[in-house]
Design a protein around this motif. Structure first.
Motif, PDB file in Angstrom:
ATOM      1  N   VAL A 210       0.630  -1.036   0.125  1.00 54.82           N
ATOM      2  CA  VAL A 210       0.203  -0.030   0.049  1.00 54.82           C
ATOM      3  C   VAL A 210       0.978   1.526  -0.025  1.00 54.82           C
ATOM      4  CG1 VAL A 210      -0.239  -0.230   2.484  1.00 54.82           C
ATOM      5  CG2 VAL A 210      -1.840   0.549   1.014  1.00 54.82           C
ATOM      6  N   PHE A 211       1.984   1.231  -0.010  1.00 54.31           N
ATOM      7  CA  PHE A 211       2.919   2.360   0.116  1.00 54.31           C
ATOM      8  C   PHE A 211       3.076   2.611  -0.990  1.00 54.31           C
ATOM      9  CE2 PHE A 211       5.858  -1.271  -1.178  1.00 54.31           C
ATOM     10  CZ  PHE A 211       6.409  -0.184  -1.735  1.00 54.31           C
ATOM     11  N   LEU A 212       2.585   1.892  -2.022  1.00 50.35           N
ATOM     12  CA  LEU A 212       2.785   2.419  -3.975  1.00 50.35           C
ATOM     13  C   LEU A 212       1.733   3.455  -3.763  1.00 50.35           C
ATOM     14  CD1 LEU A 212       3.055  -0.735  -5.406  1.00 50.35           C
ATOM     15  CD2 LEU A 212       4.789   1.017  -5.316  1.00 50.35           C
ATOM     16  N   ALA A 213       1.052   3.364  -2.923  1.00 56.85           N
ATOM     17  CA  ALA A 213      -0.502   4.810  -3.318  1.00 56.85           C
ATOM     18  C   ALA A 213      -0.082   5.661  -2.054  1.00 56.85           C
ATOM     19  CB  ALA A 213      -1.814   4.263  -2.846  1.00 56.85           C
ATOM     20  N   TYR A 214       0.428   5.199  -0.784  1.00 51.98           N
ATOM     21  CA  TYR A 214       0.135   6.420  -0.118  1.00 51.98           C
ATOM     22  C   TYR A 214       1.669   7.486  -0.182  1.00 51.98           C
ATOM     23  CZ  TYR A 214      -3.124   3.859   3.129  1.00 51.98           C
ATOM     24  OH  TYR A 214      -3.809   3.793   3.914  1.00 51.98           O
ATOM     25  N   GLY A 215       2.564   6.118  -0.841  1.00 53.21           N
ATOM     26  CA  GLY A 215       3.924   7.745  -1.210  1.00 53.21           C
ATOM     27  C   GLY A 215       3.657   8.305  -2.329  1.00 53.21           C
ATOM     28  N   THR A 216       2.791   8.026  -3.614  1.00 54.54           N
ATOM     29  CA  THR A 216       2.471   8.458  -4.772  1.00 54.54           C
ATOM     30  C   THR A 216       1.855   9.452  -4.271  1.00 54.54           C
ATOM     31  OG1 THR A 216       1.477   7.819  -5.254  1.00 54.54           O
ATOM     32  CG2 THR A 216       3.825   6.427  -6.690  1.00 54.54           C
ATOM     33  N   THR A 217       0.932   9.923  -2.774  1.00 56.43           N
ATOM     34  CA  THR A 217       0.011  11.028  -3.057  1.00 56.43           C
ATOM     35  C   THR A 217       0.908  12.150  -2.443  1.00 56.43           C
ATOM     36  OG1 THR A 217      -2.123   8.970  -2.350  1.00 56.43           O
ATOM     37  CG2 THR A 217      -1.903  11.022  -1.958  1.00 56.43           C
ATOM     38  N   ALA A 218       1.654  11.332  -1.300  1.00 53.40           N
ATOM     39  CA  ALA A 218       2.463  12.423  -0.540  1.00 53.40           C
ATOM     40  C   ALA A 218       3.292  13.664  -1.744  1.00 53.40           C
ATOM     41  CB  ALA A 218       3.017  12.081   0.565  1.00 53.40           C
ATOM     42  N   GLN A 219       3.918  12.377  -2.540  1.00 59.59           N
ATOM     43  CA  GLN A 219       4.662  13.208  -3.511  1.00 59.59           C
ATOM     44  C   GLN A 219       4.019  13.996  -4.405  1.00 59.59           C
ATOM     45  OE1 GLN A 219       7.237  10.092  -5.122  1.00 59.59           O
ATOM     46  NE2 GLN A 219       8.253   9.765  -3.439  1.00 59.59           N
ATOM     47  N   VAL A 220       3.194  13.849  -4.964  1.00 59.55           N
ATOM     48  CA  VAL A 220       2.568  14.203  -6.124  1.00 59.55           C
ATOM     49  C   VAL A 220       1.753  15.487  -5.357  1.00 59.55           C
ATOM     50  CG1 VAL A 220       0.374  14.486  -7.425  1.00 59.55           C
ATOM     51  CG2 VAL A 220       1.834  12.256  -7.546  1.00 59.55           C
TER      52      VAL A 220
ATOM     53  N   ASP B  10      11.899   5.478  -1.097  1.00 55.52           N
ATOM     54  CA  ASP B  10      11.204   6.283  -0.272  1.00 55.52           C
ATOM     55  C   ASP B  10      10.257   5.902   0.124  1.00 55.52           C
ATOM     56  OD1 ASP B  10      12.802   7.833  -0.791  1.00 55.52           O
ATOM     57  OD2 ASP B  10      11.376  10.498  -2.304  1.00 55.52           O
ATOM     58  N   GLY B  11      10.001   4.779  -0.644  1.00 51.10           N
ATOM     59  CA  GLY B  11       9.005   4.011   0.081  1.00 51.10           C
ATOM     60  C   GLY B  11       9.112   2.471   1.073  1.00 51.10           C
ATOM     61  N   ILE B  12      10.542   2.619   1.428  1.00 50.80           N
ATOM     62  CA  ILE B  12      10.676   1.342   2.345  1.00 50.80           C
ATOM     63  C   ILE B  12      10.223   1.362   3.650  1.00 50.80           C
ATOM     64  CG2 ILE B  12      13.304   1.021   3.956  1.00 50.80           C
ATOM     65  CD1 ILE B  12      15.001   0.741   0.996  1.00 50.80           C
TER      66      ILE B  12
END
Length: 457
Positions: A77-87, A247-249
């Motif tokens: 789920v970090f794939l969704a959360y991390g990209t939300t924050a960066q974008v 960043d997702g680690i």
């Protein structure tokens, strides 16, 4: 206020201040996010319901395989959360090109990880279902379902990453539309393949994998179209993909601690006997559905916090957080009241065993009391994810888990067995683990270390 601006004045100039976040804006993001969150679990639920017509062995095998698949998706789920924050940060900073660069890199990372999981998982499928307790025909059918379903994992992970990008762009409606459409199509396809064409467990797995892949294509196309409009390259930049992975680690570690806490609680319940274990599964199911409602506010918090910090507007980020925290606690209180009102009737929907019903009722009272605190925790978790504060979240997750483990061991060794033990277990989970998360996240919230301005950390 000790706030750090990491933006380069020449190339990373913060965007316009975002101002006060209104309740309408929170609802605009949270309500569609809730709809998408509720649509997603229907994939496996539909599979289980349809496969239930194939017999007990098929249902047991698919149930075990579903646990393995949901674990993979949960950890990713970090794939969704991390990209939300960066974008969201890049959007707030007025840099749509950077937003799409991060988003496209996230899509490639998701595809690579998905293919790696699928390739590694196919030969391991029989071992996985056996390790999870399946035997005989159930194990064979579970392995078949898992092997075929793995073909859909790359699509599932791309859906996560693309959803995160689109949420970061302050759009939660598009993921909702795709999730609902996917759930409807999945139902039709599985009925056709399993009940009409009689392709069995394999047909169900193939249908769901195909639908997940189609959803990935649709959502990825939305991201790619936006990237091209902003004149952002859509070819892979592997250095940027690797950076997104690094960043997702931290978010992966944070998510893993949540999973471990649930697994520990389940192991303790299993030690207390079949009544406690059955009751624990019911309470966990109720807790997970309640968590979806609070997660919707957390997703809104991710998008709004990231945008405000990207715009260089620390007061707006703080004000939005304060408002979202109030909303989270209020939503938790409302949900808690609903659970309290239904704590006697709800168990009757899940079990006819008086012991299970009694245990679940008592545990649900504890859940109801803890839900306002749960709203506080979920929202702050979303705020810090939106702030890109993954490293702190990872350490906070580890600290909270370490606080819970001694309490779990004490319950396993000392608490009464059966129903009373289940109440002690959930009292430990909510009174130690949830409180530890509230303390660690609350301490960060009260300070300014997470208020880092600009398009990125």
């Amino acid at each position: 206020m000790d706030v750090t601006d990491t933006g380069d004045p020449g190339t990373d100039r913060p965007g316009a201040a975002v101002g006060t976040v209104s309740g309408r804006e929170i609802l605009r993001l949270a309500v569609p996010a809730l709809g998408a969150l509720l649509a997603e679990p229907t994939f496996l639920a539909v599979d289980v319901a349809i496969i239930g017509h194939l017999g007990t062995a098929a249902l047991a095998g698919v149930g075990v395989a579903a646990v393995a698949l949901s674990t993979v998706v949960g950890l990713a789920v970090f794939l969704a959360y991390g990209t939300t924050a960066q974008v969201a940060r890049a959007v707030g900073a007025g840099r749509p090109g950077s937003a799409y660069e991060s988003g496209v890199a996230g899509l490639y990372l998701a595809a690579v990880l998905g293919v790696a999981v699928a390739v590694a998982g196919v030969p391991l499928a029989p071992l996985v279902v056996s390790a999870l307790g399946a035997h005989g025909e159930a194990a064979a059918l579970g392995a078949l379902y898992l092997r075929i379903s793995l073909a859909g994992v790359p699509g599932t992970l791309v859906v996560l990453a693309a959803t995160g990008v689109i949420r970061g762009l302050q759009d939660t409606r598009t993921p909702l539309v795709v999730a609902v459409a996917g759930a409807v199509v999945n139902t039709v396809v599985n009925v056709l393949l399993v009940l009409v064409l009689r392709l069995g467990v394999g047909g169900s797995a193939a249908g769901t994998a195909a639908v997940q892949t189609a959803m990935a294509v649709v959502l990825a196309a939305v991201v790619v179209r936006g990237a091209r409009r902003s004149r952002t390259a859509v070819s892979p930049h592997w250095g940027r993909v690797a950076a997104v992975g690094r960043d997702g680690i931290a978010l992966f570690v944070r998510t893993a601690t949540l999973r471990v806490a649930i697994l520990v609680a389940t192991a303790v319940a299993a030690r207390q006997g079949v009544v406690a274990l059955a009751g624990h599964q019911v309470v966990t199911a109720v807790w997970n559905w309640l968590a979806l409602a609070l997660d919707a506010l957390a997703i809104a918090a991710q998008a709004l916090t990231g945008r405000a910090l990207g715009a260089g507007d620390a007061p707006a980020a703080r004000a939005a957080t304060d408002r979202l925290v109030r909303w989270g606690c209020s939503a938790g209180a409302v949900l808690g009241a609903c659970v309290l009102a239904g704590c006697v009737a709800l168990p009757q929907l899940f079990s006819a065993d008086p012991g299970v019903r009694s245990a679940v009722t008592a545990a649900l009272v504890a859940v109801a009391v803890a839900l306002p605190l749960g709203g506080y925790v979920f929202v702050l978790d979303g705020v810090l994810i939106g702030a890109g504060d993954g490293r702190y979240l990872a350490w906070a997750g580890v600290a909270s888990l370490l606080a819970f483990l001694p309490a779990a061991v004490a319950v396993a060794l000392s608490a009464p067995r059966a129903g009373t033990g289940l109440v002690w277990l959930w009292a430990a989970y909510l009174g130690v683990y949830l409180v530890a998360r509230a303390v660690t996240l609350g301490l960060r919230y009260r300070r300014d270390g997470w208020l880092v301005l600009g398009a990125g950390r």
